[in-house]
Design a protein around this motif. Structure first.
Motif, PDB file in Angstrom:
ATOM      1  N   SER A   1       0.830  -1.213   0.000  1.00  0.00           N
ATOM      2  CA  SER A   1       0.000   0.000   0.000  1.00  0.00           C
ATOM      3  C   SER A   1       0.857   1.252   0.000  1.00  0.00           C
ATOM      4  O   SER A   1       0.655   2.154  -0.818  1.00  0.00           O
ATOM      5  CB  SER A   1      -0.936   0.002   1.208  1.00  0.00           C
ATOM      6  N   VAL A   2       1.824   1.331   0.906  1.00  0.00           N
ATOM      7  CA  VAL A   2       2.639   2.548   0.985  1.00  0.00           C
ATOM      8  C   VAL A   2       3.546   2.677  -0.234  1.00  0.00           C
ATOM      9  O   VAL A   2       3.739   3.782  -0.754  1.00  0.00           O
ATOM     10  CB  VAL A   2       3.430   2.630   2.313  1.00  0.00           C
ATOM     11  N   GLY A   3       4.075   1.568  -0.731  1.00  0.00           N
ATOM     12  CA  GLY A   3       4.926   1.632  -1.921  1.00  0.00           C
ATOM     13  C   GLY A   3       4.166   2.054  -3.160  1.00  0.00           C
ATOM     14  O   GLY A   3       4.642   2.879  -3.949  1.00  0.00           O
ATOM     15  N   SER A   4       2.979   1.501  -3.343  1.00  0.00           N
ATOM     16  CA  SER A   4       2.157   1.882  -4.496  1.00  0.00           C
ATOM     17  C   SER A   4       1.726   3.344  -4.410  1.00  0.00           C
ATOM     18  O   SER A   4       1.731   4.064  -5.411  1.00  0.00           O
ATOM     19  CB  SER A   4       0.936   0.970  -4.604  1.00  0.00           C
ATOM     20  N   PHE A   5       1.357   3.781  -3.203  1.00  0.00           N
ATOM     21  CA  PHE A   5       1.017   5.197  -3.031  1.00  0.00           C
ATOM     22  C   PHE A   5       2.213   6.073  -3.358  1.00  0.00           C
ATOM     23  O   PHE A   5       2.070   7.122  -3.999  1.00  0.00           O
ATOM     24  CB  PHE A   5       0.552   5.497  -1.600  1.00  0.00           C
ATOM     25  N   ALA A   6       3.413   5.676  -2.938  1.00  0.00           N
ATOM     26  CA  ALA A   6       4.613   6.471  -3.230  1.00  0.00           C
ATOM     27  C   ALA A   6       4.804   6.596  -4.735  1.00  0.00           C
ATOM     28  O   ALA A   6       5.037   7.695  -5.252  1.00  0.00           O
ATOM     29  CB  ALA A   6       5.840   5.850  -2.577  1.00  0.00           C
ATOM     30  N   SER A   7       4.698   5.483  -5.465  1.00  0.00           N
ATOM     31  CA  SER A   7       4.819   5.554  -6.925  1.00  0.00           C
ATOM     32  C   SER A   7       3.749   6.458  -7.516  1.00  0.00           C
ATOM     33  O   SER A   7       4.009   7.250  -8.415  1.00  0.00           O
ATOM     34  CB  SER A   7       4.723   4.161  -7.544  1.00  0.00           C
ATOM     35  N   HIS A   8       2.542   6.350  -6.994  1.00  0.00           N
ATOM     36  CA  HIS A   8       1.414   7.155  -7.475  1.00  0.00           C
ATOM     37  C   HIS A   8       1.675   8.652  -7.248  1.00  0.00           C
ATOM     38  O   HIS A   8       1.403   9.471  -8.125  1.00  0.00           O
ATOM     39  CB  HIS A   8       0.139   6.710  -6.753  1.00  0.00           C
ATOM     40  N   VAL A   9       2.209   8.995  -6.089  1.00  0.00           N
ATOM     41  CA  VAL A   9       2.461  10.396  -5.748  1.00  0.00           C
ATOM     42  C   VAL A   9       3.509  11.014  -6.671  1.00  0.00           C
ATOM     43  O   VAL A   9       3.419  12.184  -7.022  1.00  0.00           O
ATOM     44  CB  VAL A   9       2.907  10.516  -4.269  1.00  0.00           C
ATOM     45  N   PHE A  10       4.483  10.219  -7.089  1.00  0.00           N
ATOM     46  CA  PHE A  10       5.609  10.768  -7.829  1.00  0.00           C
ATOM     47  C   PHE A  10       5.497  10.630  -9.348  1.00  0.00           C
ATOM     48  O   PHE A  10       6.479  10.796 -10.053  1.00  0.00           O
ATOM     49  CB  PHE A  10       6.916  10.162  -7.313  1.00  0.00           C
ATOM     50  N   ILE A  11       4.301  10.302  -9.871  1.00  0.00           N
ATOM     51  CA  ILE A  11       4.108  10.265 -11.329  1.00  0.00           C
ATOM     52  C   ILE A  11       3.004  11.237 -11.719  1.00  0.00           C
ATOM     53  O   ILE A  11       2.283  11.742 -10.870  1.00  0.00           O
ATOM     54  CB  ILE A  11       3.751   8.840 -11.844  1.00  0.00           C
ATOM     55  N   ASP A  12       2.853  11.449 -12.999  1.00  0.00           N
ATOM     56  CA  ASP A  12       1.787  12.294 -13.528  1.00  0.00           C
ATOM     57  C   ASP A  12       0.529  11.433 -13.662  1.00  0.00           C
ATOM     58  O   ASP A  12       0.368  10.698 -14.634  1.00  0.00           O
ATOM     59  CB  ASP A  12       2.200  12.869 -14.880  1.00  0.00           C
ATOM     60  N   THR A  13      -0.356  11.504 -12.670  1.00  0.00           N
ATOM     61  CA  THR A  13      -1.550  10.646 -12.645  1.00  0.00           C
ATOM     62  C   THR A  13      -2.599  11.049 -13.678  1.00  0.00           C
ATOM     63  O   THR A  13      -3.570  10.335 -13.864  1.00  0.00           O
ATOM     64  CB  THR A  13      -2.187  10.628 -11.239  1.00  0.00           C
ATOM     65  N   GLU A  14      -2.389  12.181 -14.351  1.00  0.00           N
ATOM     66  CA  GLU A  14      -3.279  12.538 -15.457  1.00  0.00           C
ATOM     67  C   GLU A  14      -2.985  11.660 -16.670  1.00  0.00           C
ATOM     68  O   GLU A  14      -3.868  11.376 -17.472  1.00  0.00           O
ATOM     69  CB  GLU A  14      -3.100  14.009 -15.831  1.00  0.00           C
ATOM     70  N   LYS A  15      -1.735  11.208 -16.792  1.00  0.00           N
ATOM     71  CA  LYS A  15      -1.312  10.435 -17.956  1.00  0.00           C
ATOM     72  C   LYS A  15      -1.056   8.957 -17.668  1.00  0.00           C
ATOM     73  O   LYS A  15      -1.091   8.136 -18.581  1.00  0.00           O
ATOM     74  CB  LYS A  15      -0.030  11.045 -18.535  1.00  0.00           C
TER      75      LYS A  15
END
Length: 141
Positions: A64-78
């Motif tokens: 959960s925390v690792g996936s959230f970290a990846s999510h936070v540091f990418i462009d979630t619009e794309k």
């Protein structure tokens, strides 16, 4: 746009509603430019039969925390993020209190990311060491 610590934490915790993270009471508690921290209470919800923290619950916290970290540091619009592999080494048992998972990047590529996740207890004892690989895939237009 620069994300504030409070904004990241609030958005991440809001996204946990009606998910496994809510079921396990996982919450994001800290964020910095290169890390994310979540915690989970250790109680009967996450015990294995002999009354200690279940390794699967620990892995759920780590992913959960690792996936959230990846999510936070990418462009979630794309892009969207998916976990593709996780490993865990459990080193110590926990019966109560909280466990904390701190995710940091070992590799932050355009497509794949590798995160190191250390799980500790309230006394900062190392409980588990996890490695998570995530993949960022383009959203369909």
């Amino acid at each position: 746009m620069q994300l504030t610590k409070e904004t990241v934490i609030a958005k991440a915790n809001a996204a946990c509603k009606d998910t496994l993270m809510e079921t396990l009471n996982i919450e994001i508690v800290d964020y910095g430019h290169d890390f994310l921290v979540a915690r989970m209470p250790v109680n009967s919800k996450v015990y294995q039969p002999d009354g200690i923290l279940h390794g699967g619950a620990t892995v759920a916290l780590a992913e959960s925390v690792g996936s959230f970290a990846s999510h936070v540091f990418i462009d979630t619009e794309k892009f969207f993020v998916r976990g593709i592999e996780i490993t865990a080494n459990h080193l110590k048992s926990v019966k109560d209190g909280y466990v904390y998972a701190r995710a940091t990047f070992l590799h932050k590529g355009k497509t794949t990311q590798l995160l190191d996740i250390k799980v500790t207890d309230d006394a900062n004892n190392l409980i588990s060491v996890c490695k998570l690989t995530t993949i960022s895939l383009p959203k369909k237009q």
